[in-house]
Design an enzyme around this catalytic site. Sequence first.
Site, PDB file in Angstrom:
ATOM      1  N   LYS A 104      33.515  46.848  19.661  1.00 28.05           N
ATOM      2  CA  LYS A 104      33.431  46.102  20.927  1.00 28.05           C
ATOM      3  C   LYS A 104      32.099  45.378  21.070  1.00 28.05           C
ATOM      4  CE  LYS A 104      36.882  48.197  23.872  1.00 28.05           C
ATOM      5  NZ  LYS A 104      37.194  48.653  25.224  1.00 28.05           N
ATOM      6  N   LYS A 121      45.237  46.317  13.421  1.00 31.27           N
ATOM      7  CA  LYS A 121      46.018  46.893  14.521  1.00 31.27           C
ATOM      8  C   LYS A 121      46.512  45.805  15.485  1.00 31.27           C
ATOM      9  CE  LYS A 121      45.483  50.090  18.385  1.00 31.27           C
ATOM     10  NZ  LYS A 121      44.518  50.788  19.230  1.00 31.27           N
ATOM     11  N   LYS A 147      46.379  42.956  22.122  1.00 37.80           N
ATOM     12  CA  LYS A 147      46.604  41.816  23.002  1.00 37.80           C
ATOM     13  C   LYS A 147      45.368  40.923  23.117  1.00 37.80           C
ATOM     14  CE  LYS A 147      47.350  41.807  27.374  1.00 37.80           C
ATOM     15  NZ  LYS A 147      47.825  42.002  28.734  1.00 37.80           N
TER      16      LYS A 147
END
Length: 333
Positions: A115, A197, A200
């Site tokens: 992140k 993976k 969205k």
Amino acid sequence: METQKKRVFSGIQPTGTFTLGNYIGAVRNWPLLQDEYDCIYCVVDQHAITVKQTPAELRKKTYESAAMLLATGIDPKKSMMFVQSHVPQHTQLSWVLSCNAQYGELGRMTQFKDKSAKHADNINTGLFTYPVLMAADILLYNADLVPVGADQKQHVELARNIAQRFNNTYSETFVLPEPFIPKIGARVMSLQEPKKKMSKSDTNEKSFIVLTDTPDVIVKKIKSAVTDSEGVVKYDVENKAGISNLMGIYSVMTGKDFEEIEKEFEGQGYGVFKTAVAESIIDTIKPIQDEYARLLNDKAYIEDVLREGAQKAQYQANKILSKVYRKVGFAQF
């Protein structure tokens, strides 16, 4: 004498409609656990703000996430369901656990690294410490099991480490949680980059399916899914990642194992197989979509469920928090 059910805790971020990956890897299993376990399900809105959010959009997505959980089969009579920010004990316990977590172990968390790379302009402290809040979410209810995808296992291990450290310092307080990873469909991959993976946040909308996609959109996305030139439906993650991913999805949707799927599509090529995969997804999520649409029109019901869930959660959470506060030496009158 009735044996006490094991307790399950799981949370999901209100990032709008869930992907097929969220559904297969986590949410699909949640209703199946309700009869066998004492289940607690939480919309973790406080985790969501580690990444910048539009306030009105976050509120809307919180309702949508709650509606989708109910639509997939969470029964508030069987399970406790609430929004994280409605139960202040989560952040209260998180501070105590932060003082029992090590800087080095948080720095090693894979999701922090990922992140931070994605949001280089906003590497905030919450992004670094949110695994401690996640540990608080779990430990606050003395959960035995945490249903997670394989990529989240590291967070449960951190919760165990913090719990063990606290128990060793202050005496037995927390149950040590175990990750609960489903055997099939634990990890659904991107339709365009099958080594990655399904997410969205991917910039390519063809790479993921969301549970509100129309049948036409689902067919288009599955038909454009990356495969290989061999034309043989065979499970081989290393050499046929795209086809193996689609087989994993089809297996979950139909209940067929990989051997059955290989026989079913022997000599038929990828076109026929992809059509069958798309149809199996459409058939599975149609009743969910219908119930989701109905629930979104009944905001009062969703609020009642979340209010009642929060009251029950606060009652449970207070038991653990007051014990923790007493053990660390906070004066209580």
